[in-house]
Design a protein around this motif. Sequence first.
Motif, mmCIF file in Angstrom:
data_model
loop_
_atom_site.group_PDB
_atom_site.id
_atom_site.type_symbol
_atom_site.label_atom_id
_atom_site.label_comp_id
_atom_site.label_asym_id
_atom_site.label_seq_id
_atom_site.Cartn_x
_atom_site.Cartn_y
_atom_site.Cartn_z
ATOM 1 N N ALA A 107 0.817 -1.217 0.000
ATOM 2 C CA ALA A 107 0.000 0.000 0.000
ATOM 3 C C ALA A 107 0.849 1.265 0.000
ATOM 4 O O ALA A 107 0.597 2.202 -0.764
ATOM 5 C CB ALA A 107 -0.933 -0.007 1.209
ATOM 6 N N ILE A 108 1.879 1.288 0.846
ATOM 7 C CA ILE A 108 2.687 2.496 0.993
ATOM 8 C C ILE A 108 3.478 2.803 -0.263
ATOM 9 O O ILE A 108 3.535 3.955 -0.720
ATOM 10 C CB ILE A 108 3.625 2.363 2.212
ATOM 11 C CG1 ILE A 108 2.806 2.330 3.507
ATOM 12 C CG2 ILE A 108 4.629 3.511 2.246
ATOM 13 C CD1 ILE A 108 3.625 2.060 4.750
ATOM 14 N N LEU A 109 4.099 1.786 -0.858
ATOM 15 C CA LEU A 109 4.908 2.020 -2.053
ATOM 16 C C LEU A 109 4.054 2.478 -3.231
ATOM 17 O O LEU A 109 4.471 3.347 -4.011
ATOM 18 C CB LEU A 109 5.687 0.756 -2.420
ATOM 19 C CG LEU A 109 6.844 0.397 -1.479
ATOM 20 C CD1 LEU A 109 7.503 -0.909 -1.910
ATOM 21 C CD2 LEU A 109 7.885 1.520 -1.448
ATOM 22 N N SER A 166 -4.880 9.743 -1.029
ATOM 23 C CA SER A 166 -4.875 8.953 0.209
ATOM 24 C C SER A 166 -5.707 7.663 0.158
ATOM 25 O O SER A 166 -5.354 6.689 0.844
ATOM 26 C CB SER A 166 -5.332 9.811 1.391
ATOM 27 O OG SER A 166 -6.633 10.326 1.171
ATOM 28 N N PRO A 167 -6.811 7.574 -0.623
ATOM 29 C CA PRO A 167 -7.546 6.297 -0.665
ATOM 30 C C PRO A 167 -6.710 5.104 -1.096
ATOM 31 O O PRO A 167 -7.034 3.960 -0.757
ATOM 32 C CB PRO A 167 -8.664 6.579 -1.686
ATOM 33 C CG PRO A 167 -8.907 8.040 -1.572
ATOM 34 C CD PRO A 167 -7.555 8.630 -1.343
ATOM 35 N N ALA A 168 -5.609 5.353 -1.827
ATOM 36 C CA ALA A 168 -4.755 4.242 -2.259
ATOM 37 C C ALA A 168 -4.153 3.499 -1.078
ATOM 38 O O ALA A 168 -3.849 2.297 -1.175
ATOM 39 C CB ALA A 168 -3.646 4.762 -3.176
ATOM 40 N N LYS A 196 -15.730 4.877 -9.162
ATOM 41 C CA LYS A 196 -16.692 5.788 -9.769
ATOM 42 C C LYS A 196 -16.562 7.236 -9.290
ATOM 43 O O LYS A 196 -16.938 8.156 -10.008
ATOM 44 C CB LYS A 196 -18.115 5.299 -9.486
ATOM 45 C CG LYS A 196 -18.406 3.899 -10.024
ATOM 46 C CD LYS A 196 -18.215 3.813 -11.538
ATOM 47 C CE LYS A 196 -18.538 2.416 -12.044
ATOM 48 N NZ LYS A 196 -18.351 2.300 -13.516
ATOM 49 N N ILE A 197 -16.038 7.432 -8.096
ATOM 50 C CA ILE A 197 -15.914 8.787 -7.554
ATOM 51 C C ILE A 197 -14.454 9.219 -7.490
ATOM 52 O O ILE A 197 -14.069 10.271 -8.004
ATOM 53 C CB ILE A 197 -16.560 8.877 -6.154
ATOM 54 C CG1 ILE A 197 -18.052 8.551 -6.248
ATOM 55 C CG2 ILE A 197 -16.338 10.269 -5.555
ATOM 56 C CD1 ILE A 197 -18.764 8.587 -4.915
ATOM 57 N N ARG A 198 -13.642 8.387 -6.870
ATOM 58 C CA ARG A 198 -12.235 8.738 -6.712
ATOM 59 C C ARG A 198 -11.515 8.802 -8.039
ATOM 60 O O ARG A 198 -10.661 9.673 -8.265
ATOM 61 C CB ARG A 198 -11.576 7.715 -5.783
ATOM 62 C CG ARG A 198 -10.083 7.940 -5.530
ATOM 63 C CD ARG A 198 -9.246 7.059 -6.430
ATOM 64 N NE ARG A 198 -7.822 7.212 -6.159
ATOM 65 C CZ ARG A 198 -6.871 6.695 -6.918
ATOM 66 N NH1 ARG A 198 -7.206 6.014 -8.005
ATOM 67 N NH2 ARG A 198 -5.599 6.864 -6.623
ATOM 68 N N MET A 199 -11.832 7.897 -8.965
ATOM 69 C CA MET A 199 -11.133 7.856 -10.242
ATOM 70 C C MET A 199 -11.286 9.150 -11.040
ATOM 71 O O MET A 199 -10.290 9.721 -11.492
ATOM 72 C CB MET A 199 -11.617 6.665 -11.080
ATOM 73 C CG MET A 199 -10.840 6.435 -12.356
ATOM 74 S SD MET A 199 -9.147 5.889 -12.050
ATOM 75 C CE MET A 199 -9.455 4.297 -11.283
#
Length: 335
Positions: A107-109, A166-168, A196-199
């Motif tokens: 996740a962090i990378l 940040s959601p990643a 649908k929203i973040r993208m």
Amino acid sequence: MDLKNYTNEYEESNSEEEMLWKLLYPKTAQTTFFLEIFNATLSSFGCVGNIFIMVIISQWKNLSSGAAFMASLALADLQSIVFDGFVYELFPLSGFNLTLINRWLCAILNYVSNLTTSVSIWVTALFSVDKCLAVLFPFKYKELGKPKICIIATIFANIFLAIVLSPALFVFDLNVEKNECSVSNFEFVSRFFYFKIRMPITIAAISILPISVVLICTVTTLFKLRLNMRKRRNQRESSQANVSARDRLDKEITRQMLAVCILFCVLKVSGSVIYKLNYGSEMNTVYEQAVFNLRDKINSILTTMLNGCNLFLYLIFGRKFRADFKRLFWKSENE
């Protein structure tokens, strides 16, 4: 975890899906592998180029905010290349993938990789704003165009992008069965929100908006420079030598801005289209997975070119930078 044992596990535990598309589409697999080698090589040249840019600019005196943005962009490009070119290309080719060690690194990378690339894009946009303001308000720019402007703007860009991306941190997870780091954890962030929203927000924040800023600022700068050149030609009282020198300088800046704008926009538009095609839909067939991997490698090369080509642009279209670059080697040879 023992590095040797981890490497052996990685080599022996490729996912069935990956092996399947490589067997069914061998030419696509060979092309993908070639693109990985090419991207790793390109990344090496990009790292060296950005280091040279920072070294040359560090020798300049009385830096303006524009020169500071050049150095800041080189640093951002260097960070992006390290993650995209080495962590995601060179290391896996040598049989070691950092993102497969545990879910936290996965996740962090991925988050840091997206962040460094996005910061590089926005520093480019901010640099175009800086040059536009320098042309529109030259006297004010001499008074206020200080390096601290670059530092403040870059900090705000980092904070803004860190929040947007940040959601990643919550959706990237390590799939042990498939042995891959991918968007698969929707415990904290829903699938609907992420795709649908973040993208659309992400595409707007790291593609549409900065591209628009670069285009608007570049066109405005070019238009203003041409007006300035016409005014100077009409000023009979000015020294012809000074006019010629200023005209040459304006043409040099114009060529630099045109080259940067065209290359940036072409690479970013192409990369955004590929990104939308890859992550805007899910993979349901082996063929779609093969195409996904091929597109992903092409997009990685576009990103590496975007982050590693500035040295060549500066050398081709910048007389002062080219002279300083030659002087750097001339001094090294005579020391």
